[in-house]
Design a protein around this motif. Sequence first.
Motif, PDB file in Angstrom:
ATOM      1  N   UNK A   1       0.836  -1.200   0.000  1.00 27.27           N
ATOM      2  CA  UNK A   1       0.000   0.000   0.000  1.00 27.27           C
ATOM      3  C   UNK A   1       0.874   1.254   0.000  1.00 27.27           C
ATOM      4  N   UNK A   2       1.898   1.246   0.854  1.00 26.69           N
ATOM      5  CA  UNK A   2       2.788   2.395   0.923  1.00 26.69           C
ATOM      6  C   UNK A   2       3.563   2.558  -0.370  1.00 26.69           C
TER       7      UNK A   2
ATOM      8  N   UNK B   1      -7.647   1.756   6.414  1.00 29.13           N
ATOM      9  CA  UNK B   1      -6.760   0.602   6.315  1.00 29.13           C
ATOM     10  C   UNK B   1      -7.504  -0.724   6.433  1.00 29.13           C
ATOM     11  N   UNK B   2      -8.759  -0.691   6.865  1.00 25.96           N
ATOM     12  CA  UNK B   2      -9.506  -1.933   7.050  1.00 25.96           C
ATOM     13  C   UNK B   2     -10.971  -1.704   6.699  1.00 25.96           C
ATOM     14  N   UNK B   3     -11.601  -2.707   6.104  1.00 23.54           N
ATOM     15  CA  UNK B   3     -11.064  -4.021   5.731  1.00 23.54           C
ATOM     16  C   UNK B   3     -10.140  -3.969   4.519  1.00 23.54           C
ATOM     17  N   UNK B   4     -10.178  -2.862   3.776  1.00 21.39           N
ATOM     18  CA  UNK B   4      -9.267  -2.684   2.644  1.00 21.39           C
ATOM     19  C   UNK B   4      -8.662  -1.293   2.743  1.00 21.39           C
ATOM     20  N   UNK B   5      -7.526  -1.111   2.073  1.00 21.86           N
ATOM     21  CA  UNK B   5      -6.872   0.195   2.092  1.00 21.86           C
ATOM     22  C   UNK B   5      -7.583   1.138   1.132  1.00 21.86           C
ATOM     23  N   UNK B   6      -7.749   2.383   1.557  1.00 22.55           N
ATOM     24  CA  UNK B   6      -8.388   3.411   0.743  1.00 22.55           C
ATOM     25  C   UNK B   6      -7.469   4.622   0.710  1.00 22.55           C
ATOM     26  N   UNK B   7      -7.130   5.065  -0.492  1.00 22.39           N
ATOM     27  CA  UNK B   7      -6.310   6.254  -0.680  1.00 22.39           C
ATOM     28  C   UNK B   7      -7.160   7.364  -1.277  1.00 22.39           C
TER      29      UNK B   7
ATOM     30  N   UNK C   1      -9.999  -0.405  -7.465  1.00 21.09           N
ATOM     31  CA  UNK C   1     -10.951   0.541  -8.051  1.00 21.09           C
ATOM     32  C   UNK C   1     -10.458   1.968  -7.900  1.00 21.09           C
ATOM     33  N   UNK C   2     -10.815   2.786  -8.894  1.00 21.60           N
ATOM     34  CA  UNK C   2     -10.584   4.221  -8.837  1.00 21.60           C
ATOM     35  C   UNK C   2     -11.935   4.893  -9.042  1.00 21.60           C
ATOM     36  N   UNK C   3     -12.389   5.628  -8.043  1.00 22.04           N
ATOM     37  CA  UNK C   3     -13.708   6.270  -8.100  1.00 22.04           C
ATOM     38  C   UNK C   3     -13.546   7.777  -8.224  1.00 22.04           C
ATOM     39  N   UNK C   4     -13.738   8.331  -9.448  1.00 18.83           N
ATOM     40  CA  UNK C   4     -13.742   9.789  -9.560  1.00 18.83           C
ATOM     41  C   UNK C   4     -14.854  10.373  -8.687  1.00 18.83           C
ATOM     42  N   UNK C   5     -14.539  11.459  -7.992  1.00 23.71           N
ATOM     43  CA  UNK C   5     -15.518  12.115  -7.129  1.00 23.71           C
ATOM     44  C   UNK C   5     -15.983  11.192  -6.005  1.00 23.71           C
ATOM     45  N   UNK C   6     -15.150  10.247  -5.619  1.00 19.87           N
ATOM     46  CA  UNK C   6     -15.545   9.334  -4.556  1.00 19.87           C
ATOM     47  C   UNK C   6     -15.551   9.967  -3.182  1.00 19.87           C
ATOM     48  N   UNK C   7     -14.923  11.130  -3.039  1.00 20.72           N
ATOM     49  CA  UNK C   7     -14.927  11.889  -1.791  1.00 20.72           C
ATOM     50  C   UNK C   7     -15.117  13.357  -2.145  1.00 20.72           C
ATOM     51  N   UNK C   8     -15.542  14.181  -1.207  1.00 22.00           N
ATOM     52  CA  UNK C   8     -15.838  15.576  -1.531  1.00 22.00           C
ATOM     53  C   UNK C   8     -14.689  16.339  -2.165  1.00 22.00           C
ATOM     54  N   UNK C   9     -13.462  16.068  -1.762  1.00 18.43           N
ATOM     55  CA  UNK C   9     -12.329  16.821  -2.294  1.00 18.43           C
ATOM     56  C   UNK C   9     -11.272  15.921  -2.918  1.00 18.43           C
ATOM     57  N   UNK C  10     -11.644  14.712  -3.301  1.00 13.46           N
ATOM     58  CA  UNK C  10     -10.637  13.784  -3.802  1.00 13.46           C
ATOM     59  C   UNK C  10     -11.258  12.666  -4.629  1.00 13.46           C
ATOM     60  N   UNK C  11     -10.450  12.106  -5.521  1.00 16.22           N
ATOM     61  CA  UNK C  11     -10.777  10.824  -6.125  1.00 16.22           C
ATOM     62  C   UNK C  11     -10.327   9.735  -5.145  1.00 16.22           C
ATOM     63  N   UNK C  12     -10.946   8.564  -5.239  1.00 17.09           N
ATOM     64  CA  UNK C  12     -10.722   7.529  -4.231  1.00 17.09           C
ATOM     65  C   UNK C  12     -10.191   6.259  -4.891  1.00 17.09           C
ATOM     66  N   UNK C  13      -9.094   5.752  -4.364  1.00 13.54           N
ATOM     67  CA  UNK C  13      -8.519   4.474  -4.805  1.00 13.54           C
ATOM     68  C   UNK C  13      -8.787   3.446  -3.714  1.00 13.54           C
ATOM     69  N   UNK C  14      -9.343   2.297  -4.096  1.00 12.64           N
ATOM     70  CA  UNK C  14      -9.590   1.211  -3.149  1.00 12.64           C
ATOM     71  C   UNK C  14      -8.712   0.030  -3.543  1.00 12.64           C
ATOM     72  N   UNK C  15      -7.900  -0.422  -2.602  1.00  9.06           N
ATOM     73  CA  UNK C  15      -6.997  -1.551  -2.823  1.00  9.06           C
ATOM     74  C   UNK C  15      -7.558  -2.777  -2.116  1.00  9.06           C
ATOM     75  N   UNK C  16      -7.446  -3.946  -2.722  1.00  7.05           N
ATOM     76  CA  UNK C  16      -8.196  -5.123  -2.242  1.00  7.05           C
ATOM     77  C   UNK C  16      -7.533  -5.880  -1.113  1.00  7.05           C
ATOM     78  N   UNK C  17      -6.986  -5.158  -0.124  1.00  7.16           N
ATOM     79  CA  UNK C  17      -6.306  -5.908   0.931  1.00  7.16           C
ATOM     80  C   UNK C  17      -5.997  -5.034   2.105  1.00  7.16           C
ATOM     81  N   UNK C  18      -5.660  -5.686   3.216  1.00 11.49           N
ATOM     82  CA  UNK C  18      -5.059  -5.003   4.361  1.00 11.49           C
ATOM     83  C   UNK C  18      -3.620  -5.488   4.460  1.00 11.49           C
ATOM     84  N   UNK C  19      -2.933  -5.465   3.309  1.00  9.77           N
ATOM     85  CA  UNK C  19      -1.621  -6.094   3.206  1.00  9.77           C
ATOM     86  C   UNK C  19      -0.565  -5.389   4.032  1.00  9.77           C
ATOM     87  N   UNK C  20      -0.793  -4.131   4.390  1.00  7.01           N
ATOM     88  CA  UNK C  20       0.223  -3.407   5.167  1.00  7.01           C
ATOM     89  C   UNK C  20       0.062  -3.648   6.662  1.00  7.01           C
ATOM     90  N   UNK C  21      -0.919  -4.489   7.047  1.00 13.31           N
ATOM     91  CA  UNK C  21      -1.095  -4.775   8.473  1.00 13.31           C
ATOM     92  C   UNK C  21      -0.675  -6.222   8.744  1.00 13.31           C
TER      93      UNK C  21
END
Length: 227
Positions: free
Chosen positions: A140-141, A159-165, A206-226
Amino acid sequence: MIDTPRHQALSSSSRVDILSIVRAAATGSTAAEIVQETDLHPSTVRAHLDRLTTAGLLVRARASNGQPGRPAWRYRTAATGTTPAPAPYRALAAALLAHLTEREHDGDVRGRAAIVGRQWGRQLAAAIPADDATDAAGPVTTVARVLTALGFAPDLAETAPAAVLHLRSCPFLELVSAHPDAMCGLHLGVVQGAWLAVGGPDGDTALAPFGAPTACVVRLPASADRP
């Protein structure tokens, strides 16, 4: 010095009103939503939105609401203080965009752009020093470092259940405004390629345009950094 395109775009009170409506919407607005709020003709609203987008005051992308068919454009205000990507990345993105959009009549520009982006993402992840890419921070990092290098200013929101940037900046803003399907597909592919290159677990990225009020949202399919 006056920013002429932006000042000209804001010379219309209707466009100023539309810009205010979009700014106030948590996840941006569609043309249909703006028509409902302003009672302007749909063609007039679309023309105003195009003018605001061309001036760099708005950005647009396809944002699915879960309904079948091609989703409508959703508009949001452009981030202030956006830093362009480094020149080599911008030149590469522009060249890829020109190649992909020459064949728009073939359909699925977004899908073809994602294929190219995955290869690019793998190369960018491989360029990170091995001690960084394989340290305890995890994939994730590493993906966040790739996105930081490109100028997306990512924040780890969950960070859970999946990482979201959350991507707070768009370093290819004018390219996205002109060809959002291709550029958003390219960006998704970069994330997917970087993720797989550093051993991220399988799953839907996934990449969601406008997924947050001030950002696009990336969802990664894991909690691999934990642990």
